[in-house]
Write a protein that holds these residues in place. Structure first.
Motif: not given
Length: 334
Positions: A147-152, A173-187, A189-192
């Protein structure tokens, strides 16, 4: 033979309890697509004689419309049973003290990860979040694997997801936040957003845009993905992050409402939905993956045993979903 035995059991329970119900009916709110849920409820009516009054969500407000209605009706319960397309909304209702605990015999062989430990919701028939892609636009070697490839940058303006304020995209999206935390998840989504992600109105709209070539690929659920593959040989599917965090598995869930008018009939319907027979029907109609062992499915329906599942805490994810609503609204609008 098992089908007839179950039907006989349902009829016995029904005749023993109908005298305690003023109306021979059950009221169901569901966020599951009407095209798939309605035939199951109609079959239940035919087999039991219990009238089903169903309230369905729309595709665009998936999971939020009936959820908000259930919350607003807390002190004047109109619904007997909630059939949700995911566990997150059920957890939200549990946290608001709207549900009643009940774990029938049929739930005992379902893995504990797919049911509430106190019995406030039980899972059955699951979907997964997957990537679909247009083979005429993306060579297999260029298809994203994470899923992180989508920001390429090479996928700039070529990827679509459904509006994250609704449905299973919110859950994802909530699952990603619960696994990676707010900082990584918001970054992420910003990259998307920087990569000009295309926001579709629904998972069905994601399917349509990829099939029509408006997007090269998109994130959707397996029911839409397999439907797309049936309709178009140029559509492929990928279970993302199989060598990393795994794919998000999304079971249906069923819950009883506290102080509902037709509790006994709701229990009968709950047993019906949790049966192997219902899982077999959903495997045929919308490629959902059974949680019970030994359910016959079409060849194209994958087994959960062969998919690396994302390891998430549904309760924590439900809490996170509520926490990030304002952030997601800002993300969509800006």
């Amino acid at each position: 033979m098992k089908k007839y035995s179950f039907t006989l059991l349902v009829l016995i329970i029904f005749f023993n309890t109908s005298c305690n119900n003023h109306n021979n009916e059950v009221v169901v709110y569901t966020s599951v697509d009407q095209v798939f849920s309605e035939p199951i409820l109609k079959d239940f009516e035919k087999e039991t004689g219990i009238k089903v009054k169903a309230v369905y969500d729309t595709e665009e407000t998936k999971s939020t419309g009936v959820l908000n209605r259930l919350i607003s009706e807390k002190n004047n319960t109109q619904c007997d049973l909630f059939w949700s397309g995911d566990p997150i909304r059920s957890n939200v209702l549990k946290n608001k003290d709207i549900l009643m605990a009940y774990e029938p015999e049929l739930a005992k062989d379902i893995k504990s990860v797919y049911k509430d430990p106190q019995g406030y919701w039980i899972g059955f028939s699951a979907r997964a979040r997957v990537l679909i892609y247009n083979k005429t636009l993306l060579a297999e070697k260029d298809v994203p694997k994470s899923i992180f490839d989508l920001t390429n940058q090479k996928y700039n303006s070529k990827v679509t997801i459904a509006n994250p304020l609704f449905g299973t995209t919110t859950f994802h999206i909530a699952a990603l936040f619960s696994i990676f935390g707010d900082s990584i998840s918001k970054a992420f989504l910003t990259d998307l957003k920087t990569n000009n992600i295309i926001i579709a109105t629904s998972n069905g709209d994601v399917k349509k845009r990829v099939m029509q070539g408006e997007a090269y690929c998109g994130i959707t659920d397996t029911d839409d993905a397999f439907e797309a593959m049936k309709e178009d040989n140029n559509i492929g599917i990928v279970f993302l992050d199989q060598d990393k965090i795994g794919s998000l598995i999304i079971p249906n869930t069923v819950s009883l409402l506290k102080n509902s008018p037709n509790t006994e009939n709701a229990k009968i319907l709950m047993d019906y939905l949790l049966s192997k027979n219902t899982e077999a029907k959903l495997a045929i109609s919308c490629a959902q993956m059974p949680l019970h062992k030994g359910v016959e499915t079409p060849d194209e329906v994958p087994s959960l045993d062969n998919i690396k599942a994302m390891n998430i805490d549904y309760k924590k994810t439900a809490q996170k979903l509520q926490e990030i609503q304002n952030y997601l609204k800002e993300w969509v609008e800006n």
